[in-house]
Design a protein around this motif. Structure first.
Motif, PDB file in Angstrom:
ATOM      1  N   PHE A  50       0.827  -1.210   0.000  1.00 24.25           N
ATOM      2  CA  PHE A  50       0.000   0.000   0.000  1.00 24.25           C
ATOM      3  C   PHE A  50       0.860   1.259   0.000  1.00 24.25           C
ATOM      4  N   TRP A  51       1.962   1.224   0.770  1.00 26.27           N
ATOM      5  CA  TRP A  51       2.852   2.389   0.796  1.00 26.27           C
ATOM      6  C   TRP A  51       3.601   2.562  -0.513  1.00 26.27           C
ATOM      7  N   LEU A  52       3.708   1.495  -1.319  1.00 26.89           N
ATOM      8  CA  LEU A  52       4.394   1.591  -2.605  1.00 26.89           C
ATOM      9  C   LEU A  52       3.492   2.121  -3.718  1.00 26.89           C
ATOM     10  N   VAL A  53       2.206   2.255  -3.444  1.00 26.44           N
ATOM     11  CA  VAL A  53       1.277   2.733  -4.475  1.00 26.44           C
ATOM     12  C   VAL A  53       1.668   4.111  -5.009  1.00 26.44           C
ATOM     13  N   PRO A  54       1.993   5.108  -4.171  1.00 25.08           N
ATOM     14  CA  PRO A  54       2.404   6.405  -4.745  1.00 25.08           C
ATOM     15  C   PRO A  54       3.653   6.314  -5.617  1.00 25.08           C
ATOM     16  N   VAL A  55       4.588   5.432  -5.227  1.00 27.83           N
ATOM     17  CA  VAL A  55       5.801   5.273  -6.042  1.00 27.83           C
ATOM     18  C   VAL A  55       5.456   4.688  -7.399  1.00 27.83           C
ATOM     19  N   LEU A  56       4.580   3.688  -7.392  1.00 28.06           N
ATOM     20  CA  LEU A  56       4.155   3.113  -8.667  1.00 28.06           C
ATOM     21  C   LEU A  56       3.392   4.132  -9.511  1.00 28.06           C
ATOM     22  N   GLY A  57       2.561   4.951  -8.856  1.00 29.40           N
ATOM     23  CA  GLY A  57       1.851   5.995  -9.593  1.00 29.40           C
ATOM     24  C   GLY A  57       2.792   6.990 -10.219  1.00 29.40           C
ATOM     25  N   LEU A  58       3.856   7.343  -9.489  1.00 28.35           N
ATOM     26  CA  LEU A  58       4.849   8.269 -10.041  1.00 28.35           C
ATOM     27  C   LEU A  58       5.571   7.645 -11.224  1.00 28.35           C
ATOM     28  N   LEU A  59       5.931   6.371 -11.095  1.00 27.30           N
ATOM     29  CA  LEU A  59       6.618   5.686 -12.189  1.00 27.30           C
ATOM     30  C   LEU A  59       5.724   5.556 -13.418  1.00 27.30           C
ATOM     31  N   PHE A  60       4.481   5.147 -13.225  1.00 32.37           N
ATOM     32  CA  PHE A  60       3.574   4.977 -14.364  1.00 32.37           C
ATOM     33  C   PHE A  60       3.270   6.312 -15.033  1.00 32.37           C
ATOM     34  N   SER A  61       3.131   7.372 -14.245  1.00 35.50           N
ATOM     35  CA  SER A  61       2.884   8.689 -14.835  1.00 35.50           C
ATOM     36  C   SER A  61       4.063   9.167 -15.665  1.00 35.50           C
ATOM     37  N   SER A  62       5.272   8.811 -15.238  1.00 30.80           N
ATOM     38  CA  SER A  62       6.448   9.214 -16.008  1.00 30.80           C
ATOM     39  C   SER A  62       6.587   8.436 -17.301  1.00 30.80           C
ATOM     40  N   LEU A  63       5.903   7.298 -17.400  1.00 36.58           N
ATOM     41  CA  LEU A  63       5.964   6.475 -18.614  1.00 36.58           C
ATOM     42  C   LEU A  63       4.773   6.688 -19.530  1.00 36.58           C
ATOM     43  N   ARG A  64       3.958   7.702 -19.260  1.00 36.03           N
ATOM     44  CA  ARG A  64       2.796   8.011 -20.103  1.00 36.03           C
ATOM     45  C   ARG A  64       2.959   9.405 -20.692  1.00 36.03           C
ATOM     46  N   SER A  65       2.318   9.631 -21.802  1.00 38.48           N
ATOM     47  CA  SER A  65       2.408  10.929 -22.464  1.00 38.48           C
ATOM     48  C   SER A  65       1.568  11.955 -21.719  1.00 38.48           C
ATOM     49  N   GLU A  66       1.778  13.210 -22.054  1.00 32.40           N
ATOM     50  CA  GLU A  66       1.018  14.288 -21.408  1.00 32.40           C
ATOM     51  C   GLU A  66      -0.479  14.154 -21.691  1.00 32.40           C
ATOM     52  N   THR A  67      -0.827  13.722 -22.895  1.00 33.22           N
ATOM     53  CA  THR A  67      -2.240  13.561 -23.249  1.00 33.22           C
ATOM     54  C   THR A  67      -2.892  12.447 -22.436  1.00 33.22           C
ATOM     55  N   ASP A  68      -2.201  11.323 -22.314  1.00 38.88           N
ATOM     56  CA  ASP A  68      -2.751  10.208 -21.534  1.00 38.88           C
ATOM     57  C   ASP A  68      -2.901  10.576 -20.068  1.00 38.88           C
ATOM     58  N   ASN A  69      -1.951  11.309 -19.524  1.00 33.52           N
ATOM     59  CA  ASN A  69      -2.052  11.730 -18.121  1.00 33.52           C
ATOM     60  C   ASN A  69      -3.221  12.689 -17.907  1.00 33.52           C
ATOM     61  N   ALA A  70      -3.516  13.491 -18.907  1.00 32.01           N
ATOM     62  CA  ALA A  70      -4.633  14.425 -18.778  1.00 32.01           C
ATOM     63  C   ALA A  70      -5.987  13.743 -18.964  1.00 32.01           C
ATOM     64  N   ASP A  71      -6.025  12.667 -19.750  1.00 32.99           N
ATOM     65  CA  ASP A  71      -7.299  12.013 -20.053  1.00 32.99           C
ATOM     66  C   ASP A  71      -7.716  10.992 -18.998  1.00 32.99           C
ATOM     67  N   SER A  72      -6.755  10.286 -18.398  1.00 33.45           N
ATOM     68  CA  SER A  72      -7.099   9.200 -17.478  1.00 33.45           C
ATOM     69  C   SER A  72      -6.045   9.089 -16.394  1.00 33.45           C
ATOM     70  N   GLY A  73      -6.366   8.267 -15.390  1.00 32.41           N
ATOM     71  CA  GLY A  73      -5.448   8.058 -14.294  1.00 32.41           C
ATOM     72  C   GLY A  73      -4.318   7.116 -14.651  1.00 32.41           C
ATOM     73  N   TRP A  74      -3.269   7.118 -13.817  1.00 34.20           N
ATOM     74  CA  TRP A  74      -2.092   6.317 -14.120  1.00 34.20           C
ATOM     75  C   TRP A  74      -2.372   4.825 -14.072  1.00 34.20           C
ATOM     76  N   TRP A  75      -3.410   4.388 -13.319  1.00 33.09           N
ATOM     77  CA  TRP A  75      -3.700   2.971 -13.180  1.00 33.09           C
ATOM     78  C   TRP A  75      -4.221   2.344 -14.472  1.00 33.09           C
ATOM     79  N   THR A  76      -4.640   3.168 -15.408  1.00 29.84           N
ATOM     80  CA  THR A  76      -5.101   2.611 -16.689  1.00 29.84           C
ATOM     81  C   THR A  76      -3.961   1.995 -17.484  1.00 29.84           C
ATOM     82  N   LEU A  77      -2.731   2.298 -17.085  1.00 21.71           N
ATOM     83  CA  LEU A  77      -1.584   1.688 -17.759  1.00 21.71           C
ATOM     84  C   LEU A  77      -1.555   0.172 -17.558  1.00 21.71           C
ATOM     85  N   LEU A  78      -2.147  -0.308 -16.479  1.00 23.47           N
ATOM     86  CA  LEU A  78      -2.171  -1.745 -16.204  1.00 23.47           C
ATOM     87  C   LEU A  78      -3.015  -2.496 -17.233  1.00 23.47           C
TER      88      LEU A  78
END
Length: 306
Positions: A50-78
């Motif tokens: 549970f404490w690693l969730v923000p770290v994973l969110g930061l990592l996934f957000s860095s691996l998505r484009s600006e458009t994808d980050n604006a359209d949906s949450g980082w968990w959609t990368l899964l």
């Protein structure tokens, strides 16, 4: 005729036979015993994840484009791995301001860590094993400096730096970190060095070793776990610092924390750049921690067993 009976200890009023069996366990003992069960271990693993969730969110957000980050949450990368891209990292490495801030962070963190470790090791050895007038009062002064907050010294030291001509430079930031890192470092290492058997030091002195040789040949090898733990603490503190850098560093000497804060102020919706820079900024302390993890654990547990 019957034989006379010999009186026993119980007949003479002596102490009763000792009671065998394990003593009754209290509530605290039963609670501590539960921590070794498999259920509790599973719960602790879930808490860690549970404490690693923000770290994973930061990592996934860095691996998505600006458009994808604006359209949906980082968990959609899964569920949509096609969003993965390294374009953010390539843009970050092409950003001269961010690259310069990374270099400034290294120029601030490495000297501040090395100076604190070297100076505090020598000072802690002197306070622990060298007799000189005023040693106890000096130790009390070091302990008193531990309660001094950084905020009360910002304005006086800023005026001092202005007179010395180091305000806004990397040198000023390093000196501030060294000055406020020494009290805790000296206190930590002195307590560790005081636990070294005196016979070892006396044997080295009887063999003709001077104090510097005793420190280098005897104290340093034994105190390596504590010194490594101190280096990790100091490195993490300086690397992640924002307040001191905001006050004493100008635009040319600002570390990565100030650079990211500036980007947040200018481009509040630029999540791709901020997440990428933040993750890279977090990656270096993680590498340092895991590289010295063995010494860190030894330093934390030092003195718990004999």
């Amino acid at each position: 005729m019957t034989a006379p009976t010999i009186p026993t200890t119980d007949d003479l009023g002596g102490p009763p036979d000792p009671v065998t069996g394990s003593p009754a366990r209290g509530l605290a003992s039963r609670v501590l015993g539960r921590f070794g069960s498999g259920t509790v271990q599973v719960v602790l693993v879930l808490v860690a994840l549970f404490w690693l969730v923000p770290v994973l969110g930061l990592l996934f957000s860095s691996l998505r484009s600006e458009t994808d980050n604006a359209d949906s949450g980082w968990w959609t990368l899964l569920t949509a791995p096609a969003q993965l891209t390294l374009h953010n990292y390539s843009d970050l490495l092409a950003n001269s301001a961010i690259l310069q801030s990374f270099g400034n962070t290294l120029l601030i963190t490495v000297p501040a860590t090395v100076l604190v470790v070297v100076i505090s090791s020598l000072a802690a050895y002197a306070l622990a094993w060298i007799e000189f007038p005023g040693r106890d009062w000096l130790t009390i002064g070091v302990v008193a400096l531990l309660v001094l907050p950084i905020q009360v010294a910002l304005i006086p030291i800023a005026k001092l730096y202005g007179g010395l001509g180091v305000f806004g430079s990397i040198t000023g930031v390093v000196l501030f970190h060294v000055a406020f890192g020494l009290p805790f470092a000296i206190f930590l290492l002195r307590n560790f060095f005081s636990g070294i058997p005196q016979d070892l030091l006396e044997a080295a002195r009887m063999d003709g070793a001077r104090e510097l040789t005793v420190f280098r040949k005897v104290v340093l090898p034994i105190g390596l776990p504590a010194i490594a733990s101190l280096a990790i603490f100091q490195f993490l503190w300086v690397w992640n610092d924002l307040l001191v850098a905001l006050v004493f560093a100008d635009a040319d000497s600002a570390p990565i924390t100030v650079a990211l804060q500036t980007q947040l102020r200018q481009f509040g919706s630029n999540v791709d750049l901020l997440s990428t820079g933040s993750f890279l900024s977090m990656l270096v302390p993680l590498v340092v921690f895991f590289a010295f993890q063995r010494f860190f654990v030894q330093g934390v547990l030092a003195g718990s067993t004999k």
